[in-house]
Write a protein that holds these residues in place. Structure first.
Motif, PDB file in Angstrom:
ATOM      1  N   ALA A 134       0.838  -1.208   0.000  1.00  0.00           N
ATOM      2  CA  ALA A 134       0.000   0.000   0.000  1.00  0.00           C
ATOM      3  C   ALA A 134       0.870   1.255   0.000  1.00  0.00           C
ATOM      4  N   ASP A 135       1.973   1.216   0.742  1.00  0.00           N
ATOM      5  CA  ASP A 135       2.918   2.342   0.731  1.00  0.00           C
ATOM      6  C   ASP A 135       3.453   2.566  -0.682  1.00  0.00           C
ATOM      7  N   VAL A 136       3.784   1.472  -1.345  1.00  0.00           N
ATOM      8  CA  VAL A 136       4.361   1.554  -2.688  1.00  0.00           C
ATOM      9  C   VAL A 136       3.371   2.196  -3.653  1.00  0.00           C
ATOM     10  N   ARG A 137       2.115   1.738  -3.598  1.00  0.00           N
ATOM     11  CA  ARG A 137       1.101   2.283  -4.503  1.00  0.00           C
ATOM     12  C   ARG A 137       0.849   3.753  -4.214  1.00  0.00           C
ATOM     13  N   ALA A 138       0.797   4.113  -2.944  1.00  0.00           N
ATOM     14  CA  ALA A 138       0.538   5.513  -2.573  1.00  0.00           C
ATOM     15  C   ALA A 138       1.709   6.403  -2.997  1.00  0.00           C
ATOM     16  N   ALA A 139       2.912   5.916  -2.796  1.00  0.00           N
ATOM     17  CA  ALA A 139       4.101   6.701  -3.162  1.00  0.00           C
ATOM     18  C   ALA A 139       4.143   6.941  -4.662  1.00  0.00           C
ATOM     19  N   LYS A 140       3.878   5.883  -5.400  1.00  0.00           N
ATOM     20  CA  LYS A 140       3.900   5.987  -6.863  1.00  0.00           C
ATOM     21  C   LYS A 140       2.816   6.963  -7.338  1.00  0.00           C
ATOM     22  N   ALA A 141       1.633   6.833  -6.767  1.00  0.00           N
ATOM     23  CA  ALA A 141       0.531   7.714  -7.169  1.00  0.00           C
ATOM     24  C   ALA A 141       0.833   9.173  -6.842  1.00  0.00           C
ATOM     25  N   ALA A 142       1.611   9.398  -5.784  1.00  0.00           N
ATOM     26  CA  ALA A 142       1.937  10.777  -5.395  1.00  0.00           C
ATOM     27  C   ALA A 142       3.024  11.377  -6.281  1.00  0.00           C
ATOM     28  N   GLY A 143       3.694  10.525  -7.051  1.00  0.00           N
ATOM     29  CA  GLY A 143       4.714  11.048  -7.959  1.00  0.00           C
ATOM     30  C   GLY A 143       6.137  10.660  -7.627  1.00  0.00           C
ATOM     31  N   ALA A 144       6.304   9.746  -6.683  1.00  0.00           N
ATOM     32  CA  ALA A 144       7.660   9.290  -6.363  1.00  0.00           C
ATOM     33  C   ALA A 144       8.234   8.538  -7.564  1.00  0.00           C
ATOM     34  N   THR A 145       9.515   8.772  -7.860  1.00  0.00           N
ATOM     35  CA  THR A 145      10.131   8.071  -8.992  1.00  0.00           C
ATOM     36  C   THR A 145      11.120   6.997  -8.539  1.00  0.00           C
ATOM     37  N   PHE A 146      11.333   6.916  -7.226  1.00  0.00           N
ATOM     38  CA  PHE A 146      12.086   5.785  -6.685  1.00  0.00           C
ATOM     39  C   PHE A 146      11.619   5.551  -5.254  1.00  0.00           C
ATOM     40  N   GLY A 147      11.965   4.387  -4.732  1.00  0.00           N
ATOM     41  CA  GLY A 147      11.558   4.060  -3.373  1.00  0.00           C
ATOM     42  C   GLY A 147      12.764   3.625  -2.558  1.00  0.00           C
ATOM     43  N   VAL A 148      12.630   3.738  -1.259  1.00  0.00           N
ATOM     44  CA  VAL A 148      13.686   3.313  -0.339  1.00  0.00           C
ATOM     45  C   VAL A 148      13.007   2.560   0.803  1.00  0.00           C
ATOM     46  N   ALA A 149      13.612   1.446   1.219  1.00  0.00           N
ATOM     47  CA  ALA A 149      13.049   0.672   2.324  1.00  0.00           C
ATOM     48  C   ALA A 149      14.174   0.312   3.292  1.00  0.00           C
ATOM     49  N   PRO A 150      13.848   0.214   4.568  1.00  0.00           N
ATOM     50  CA  PRO A 150      14.883  -0.139   5.537  1.00  0.00           C
ATOM     51  C   PRO A 150      15.359  -1.581   5.394  1.00  0.00           C
ATOM     52  N   GLY A 151      14.534  -2.426   4.795  1.00  0.00           N
ATOM     53  CA  GLY A 151      14.885  -3.825   4.585  1.00  0.00           C
ATOM     54  C   GLY A 151      14.238  -4.278   3.293  1.00  0.00           C
ATOM     55  N   ALA A 152      13.868  -5.541   3.226  1.00  0.00           N
ATOM     56  CA  ALA A 152      13.207  -6.039   2.027  1.00  0.00           C
ATOM     57  C   ALA A 152      12.382  -7.266   2.380  1.00  0.00           C
ATOM     58  N   THR A 153      11.183  -7.320   1.831  1.00  0.00           N
ATOM     59  CA  THR A 153      10.396  -8.547   1.908  1.00  0.00           C
ATOM     60  C   THR A 153       9.977  -8.890   0.479  1.00  0.00           C
ATOM     61  N   ASP A 154       9.648 -10.153   0.252  1.00  0.00           N
ATOM     62  CA  ASP A 154       9.227 -10.537  -1.104  1.00  0.00           C
ATOM     63  C   ASP A 154       7.999  -9.742  -1.528  1.00  0.00           C
ATOM     64  N   THR A 155       7.091  -9.519  -0.580  1.00  0.00           N
ATOM     65  CA  THR A 155       5.861  -8.783  -0.901  1.00  0.00           C
ATOM     66  C   THR A 155       6.187  -7.361  -1.343  1.00  0.00           C
ATOM     67  N   LEU A 156       7.105  -6.738  -0.624  1.00  0.00           N
ATOM     68  CA  LEU A 156       7.456  -5.355  -0.956  1.00  0.00           C
ATOM     69  C   LEU A 156       8.175  -5.290  -2.306  1.00  0.00           C
ATOM     70  N   LEU A 157       9.108  -6.211  -2.524  1.00  0.00           N
ATOM     71  CA  LEU A 157       9.848  -6.225  -3.798  1.00  0.00           C
ATOM     72  C   LEU A 157       8.879  -6.427  -4.964  1.00  0.00           C
ATOM     73  N   GLN A 158       7.946  -7.373  -4.783  1.00  0.00           N
ATOM     74  CA  GLN A 158       6.979  -7.644  -5.850  1.00  0.00           C
ATOM     75  C   GLN A 158       6.129  -6.410  -6.146  1.00  0.00           C
ATOM     76  N   ALA A 159       5.706  -5.722  -5.083  1.00  0.00           N
ATOM     77  CA  ALA A 159       4.871  -4.523  -5.274  1.00  0.00           C
ATOM     78  C   ALA A 159       5.640  -3.462  -6.048  1.00  0.00           C
ATOM     79  N   CYS A 160       6.902  -3.271  -5.716  1.00  0.00           N
ATOM     80  CA  CYS A 160       7.700  -2.265  -6.429  1.00  0.00           C
ATOM     81  C   CYS A 160       7.901  -2.664  -7.889  1.00  0.00           C
ATOM     82  N   GLU A 161       8.116  -3.957  -8.120  1.00  0.00           N
ATOM     83  CA  GLU A 161       8.275  -4.427  -9.508  1.00  0.00           C
ATOM     84  C   GLU A 161       6.955  -4.233 -10.269  1.00  0.00           C
ATOM     85  N   ASP A 162       5.843  -4.562  -9.634  1.00  0.00           N
ATOM     86  CA  ASP A 162       4.536  -4.420 -10.285  1.00  0.00           C
ATOM     87  C   ASP A 162       4.205  -2.963 -10.577  1.00  0.00           C
ATOM     88  N   GLU A 163       4.622  -2.070  -9.675  1.00  0.00           N
ATOM     89  CA  GLU A 163       4.293  -0.651  -9.815  1.00  0.00           C
ATOM     90  C   GLU A 163       5.345   0.126 -10.598  1.00  0.00           C
TER      91      GLU A 163
END
Ligand code: 3PG
Length: 214
Positions: free
Chosen positions: A81-110
């Motif tokens: 949800a963070d990924v989708r909201a960030a992308k919709a707001a106009g973010a062109t890259f993302g940063v995360a303190p760690g990584a989970t498969d769910t988060l990586l997949q969301a960033c790849e999908d978005e």
């Protein structure tokens, strides 16, 4: 539209190559967004990480995305949800303190290039296995600092890092001297007291000093 980890890493590398420091921004007041981004960009730091830790963060990203010369990303991405909201707001890259498969997949999908966090060789290896070669070393100082990152780089030289967490003007050169460090992330260039005072000239001076690190 989605992005492969390889392409995402290439784009994240390009963002990290823009300047030696990526300001890590925690902003409470959306009115600070424009003048802050303008000051940082004018000082020579175009890539900006807006952490999703305040209620204003998404509006801040929307405002900063309008600033000429700025490249605005969203930090503290924890969920799809963070990924989708960030992308919709106009973010062109993302940063995360760690990584989970769910988060990586969301960033790849978005189609949002992610600087995923890793603090150990195993974490870096897992991300490399998936195709990620541009990571955030977090929390940098608490994880052993430049000495630790240098040691991780010896067996895994193909992974590049943006160390973040406890990085300052003083210790940044130790990281920037490493062959596996592209840039560092840090909050020191946008101190809360200067933002509250609206002292954008002082923030621009801090940015200029940081931009001269390399
Ligand atoms: C953070 O998560 O806030 C970043 O790692 C920035 O850390 P810093 O405030 O130590 O620069």
């Amino acid at each position: 539209m989605n992005v492969t980890p390889q392409d995402a890493s290439k784009r994240a590398f390009e963002v990290c190559s823009l300047a030696p420091v990526v300001p890590v921004l925690v902003i409470d007041d959306v009115a600070h967004a424009r003048p802050l981004a303008e000051a940082l960009v004018a000082g020579g730091l175009p890539a900006l990480e807006v952490t999703l830790r305040t209620p204003a963060a998404l509006d801040v990203i929307r405002e900063m995305a309008k600033v000429k010369g700025g490249v605005v990303g969203a930090g503290t991405l924890l969920t799809p949800a963070d990924v989708r909201a960030a992308k919709a707001a106009g973010a062109t890259f993302g940063v995360a303190p760690g990584a989970t498969d769910t988060l990586l997949q969301a960033c790849e999908d978005e189609d949002l290039p992610l600087l995923a966090g890793a603090a150990t060789a195993s974490e870096a290896m897992r991300l490399l296995e998936r195709g990620y070669t541009m990571l955030k070393f977090f929390p940098a100082e608490a994880s052993g600092g430049a000495a630790a990152l240098k040691a991780i780089g010896a067996p895994i030289p193909q992974v590049m890092f943006c160390p973040t967490g406890g990085v300052t003007l003083k210790n940044a050169p130790d990281y920037l001297a490493l062959p596996n460090t592209v840039c560092v992330g840090g909050s020191w260039v946008a101190p809360k007291d200067l933002m509250l005072k609206g002292d954008w000239a002082a923030i621009e001076a801090l940015a200029r000093e940081a931009a001269a690190l390399r």
